[in-house]
Design a protein around this motif. Structure first.
Motif, PDB file in Angstrom:
ATOM      1  N   PRO A  54       0.742  -1.171  -0.010  1.00 23.52           N
ATOM      2  CA  PRO A  54       0.107   0.161   0.064  1.00 23.52           C
ATOM      3  C   PRO A  54       0.891   1.294   0.029  1.00 23.52           C
ATOM      4  O   PRO A  54       0.400   2.111  -0.538  1.00 23.52           O
ATOM      5  CB  PRO A  54      -0.944  -0.197   1.167  1.00 23.52           C
ATOM      6  N   THR A  55       2.056   1.186   0.724  1.00 18.24           N
ATOM      7  CA  THR A  55       3.007   2.407   0.747  1.00 18.24           C
ATOM      8  C   THR A  55       3.439   2.565  -0.859  1.00 18.24           C
ATOM      9  O   THR A  55       3.495   3.738  -1.258  1.00 18.24           O
ATOM     10  CB  THR A  55       3.759   2.164   1.699  1.00 18.24           C
ATOM     11  N   LEU A  56       3.737   1.578  -1.357  1.00 13.80           N
ATOM     12  CA  LEU A  56       4.425   1.656  -2.748  1.00 13.80           C
ATOM     13  C   LEU A  56       3.233   2.048  -3.586  1.00 13.80           C
ATOM     14  O   LEU A  56       3.400   2.949  -4.557  1.00 13.80           O
ATOM     15  CB  LEU A  56       4.812   0.270  -3.423  1.00 13.80           C
ATOM     16  N   ARG A  57       1.932   1.721  -3.289  1.00 12.20           N
ATOM     17  CA  ARG A  57       0.926   2.247  -4.263  1.00 12.20           C
ATOM     18  C   ARG A  57       0.797   3.705  -4.120  1.00 12.20           C
ATOM     19  O   ARG A  57       0.597   4.503  -5.091  1.00 12.20           O
ATOM     20  CB  ARG A  57      -0.405   1.535  -3.808  1.00 12.20           C
ATOM     21  N   ALA A  58       1.021   4.007  -2.939  1.00  7.25           N
ATOM     22  CA  ALA A  58       0.841   5.659  -2.571  1.00  7.25           C
ATOM     23  C   ALA A  58       2.027   6.513  -3.196  1.00  7.25           C
ATOM     24  O   ALA A  58       1.759   7.593  -3.517  1.00  7.25           O
ATOM     25  CB  ALA A  58       0.864   5.975  -0.986  1.00  7.25           C
ATOM     26  N   PHE A  59       3.214   5.555  -3.191  1.00  8.24           N
ATOM     27  CA  PHE A  59       4.193   6.497  -4.032  1.00  8.24           C
ATOM     28  C   PHE A  59       3.827   6.652  -5.398  1.00  8.24           C
ATOM     29  O   PHE A  59       4.429   7.640  -6.077  1.00  8.24           O
ATOM     30  CB  PHE A  59       5.394   5.559  -3.963  1.00  8.24           C
ATOM     31  N   LYS A  60       3.239   5.404  -5.908  1.00 10.24           N
ATOM     32  CA  LYS A  60       2.765   5.637  -7.419  1.00 10.24           C
ATOM     33  C   LYS A  60       1.872   6.809  -7.439  1.00 10.24           C
ATOM     34  O   LYS A  60       1.980   7.642  -8.557  1.00 10.24           O
ATOM     35  CB  LYS A  60       2.200   4.355  -7.584  1.00 10.24           C
ATOM     36  N   GLY A  61       0.953   7.129  -6.589  1.00  7.32           N
ATOM     37  CA  GLY A  61       0.083   8.010  -6.479  1.00  7.32           C
ATOM     38  C   GLY A  61       0.652   9.567  -6.690  1.00  7.32           C
ATOM     39  O   GLY A  61       0.460  10.529  -7.185  1.00  7.32           O
TER      40      GLY A  61
END
Length: 377
Positions: A54-61
């Protein structure tokens, strides 16, 4: 008329992970952003951090995932071992929606700071260093801000992203609770990464919880959680010998790390503190995000991720809602329970670690929490 109530001029107080992510997200939505940070050198402290899917997904965001994947470490799963380094089972890291988002990873704090700060400036945020806010006066139309250097300015919205000992939080809620020591401290050291370490690792079943997180092709960091009363600062010269004693009885790669400790080892020792600020996190046109509202312990490796998610959601709500009040309501509706889960479950895992609960009881709450956090924000 409604458009007059939308936020166009934003002040972000605090240039850490959450503050920079907020500045980036809001600039990408077309808002004008000033960011202030008290440190005139805009430095970052600490070692590596573990990062979840989920943190990596946020980094993508926020548009930095590709750079993180190129320079740091990303992978899948968490290998659980016994104290001798024998593999027991792998905690799965759930998919978070897109095939291009890995399940877990690790990065050095200075590298993450470099990536975010460069992106912050590239997008046109006005960064001022060596100052913070002295006073905030909010009304229906904006916030009058007086800075610590005596200057003053008016903004549509002020975002307090100034960390666990937040100045903005004290100004808004002088009687609010603050962070409390959890009874654990964390030791961290960065060491060369052997070929055998291919994913994050936990070593459970002993007196202490120990873990490894790769942070690049050639490096990883070790963390060790020690139950201890709050104590005075230990001199740097004593840290290697004390860490060596704590690591007695651990085998495999941990034994290799212990045998290579020396006076030149860079060891970071910090107390673990956390709390959840009760609602509200906002007052007038000022709102708190990240560690200013919900500092957590590292058991779920989600503190940084929650701050970045806060930034993304706040930018979205400010851009799409017709008023700041509705944007803040939408933000709290999407963020409070998710952040509460991270803080409360992290603290509970810490209590189980201190009670030396069976490794299954420790790992199960990690798995349950990661499944929930994999859901959309």
């Amino acid at each position: 008329m409604q458009d007059q109530n939308k936020a166009k001029q934003i002040l972000v107080v605090g240039g850490g992970i959450g503050g920079m992510s907020a500045a980036i997200s809001m600039r990408r939505k077309g808002m004008d952003v000033d960011l202030v940070d008290l440190d005139p050198q805009w430095r970052v402290y600490g070692a590596g951090i573990s990062i979840t899917g989920p943190t990596l997904r946020a980094f993508k965001g926020v548009g930095i995932l590709e750079e993180v994947m190129q320079q740091a470490y990303t992978g899948e799963g968490i290998q659980v071992c016994d104290v001798n380094g024998k593999p027991v089972h792998i905690v799965p890291t759930p998919l978070v929606g897109a095939d291009d988002v890995p399940g877990s990873g690790g990065i050095m704090r200075p590298l993450l700071h470099s990536i975010l700060s460069r992106r912050t400036r590239e997008l046109g945020t006005q960064v001022r260093l060596g100052i913070t806010v002295d006073s905030l006066r909010s009304d229906d139309d904006g916030v009058d801000v007086v800075f610590s250097d005596g200057s003053a300015q008016r903004y549509d919205v002020v975002v307090g992203a100034d960390g666990v000992f937040s100045r903005v939080r004290r100004l808004l809620f002088p009687d609010a609770p603050g962070p409390e020591y959890t009874g654990q401290c964390v030791w961290r050291i960065t060491v060369p990464r052997p070929a055998s370490v291919v994913r994050r690792m936990f070593f459970l079943g002993g007196e202490l919880k120990v873990g490894l997180t790769p942070v690049s092709q050639g490096e990883m960091y070790m963390f060790l959680l020690e139950p201890a009363p709050r104590r005075d600062i230990i001199p740097d010269a004593e840290l290697p010998s004390r860490l060596s004693r704590l690591m007695q009885g651990y085998g495999g790669v941990l034994q290799d790390i212990r045998e290579n400790l020396s006076d030149s080892s860079h060891i970071v020792l910090r107390p673990l503190e956390g709390f959840l600020l009760p609602r509200p996190w906002e007052k007038g046109r000022v709102i708190l995000i990240g560690d200013a509202a919900h500092p957590t312990t590292p058991q779920l490796a989600s503190g940084a991720g929650m701050a970045v998610e806060d930034a993304l959601v706040l930018a979205e709500e400010l851009a799409q809602q017709p008023s700041v009040e509705l944007a803040f309501e939408g933000f709290m509706a999407r963020r409070y329970e998710r952040c509460r889960l991270v803080v409360e479950n992290s603290l509970e895992i810490g209590r189980r670690e201190q009670a030396r609960a069976p490794m299954e009881k420790q790992a199960e709450l990690v798995e349950q929490s990661l499944r929930v956090l994999a859901e959309p924000i």
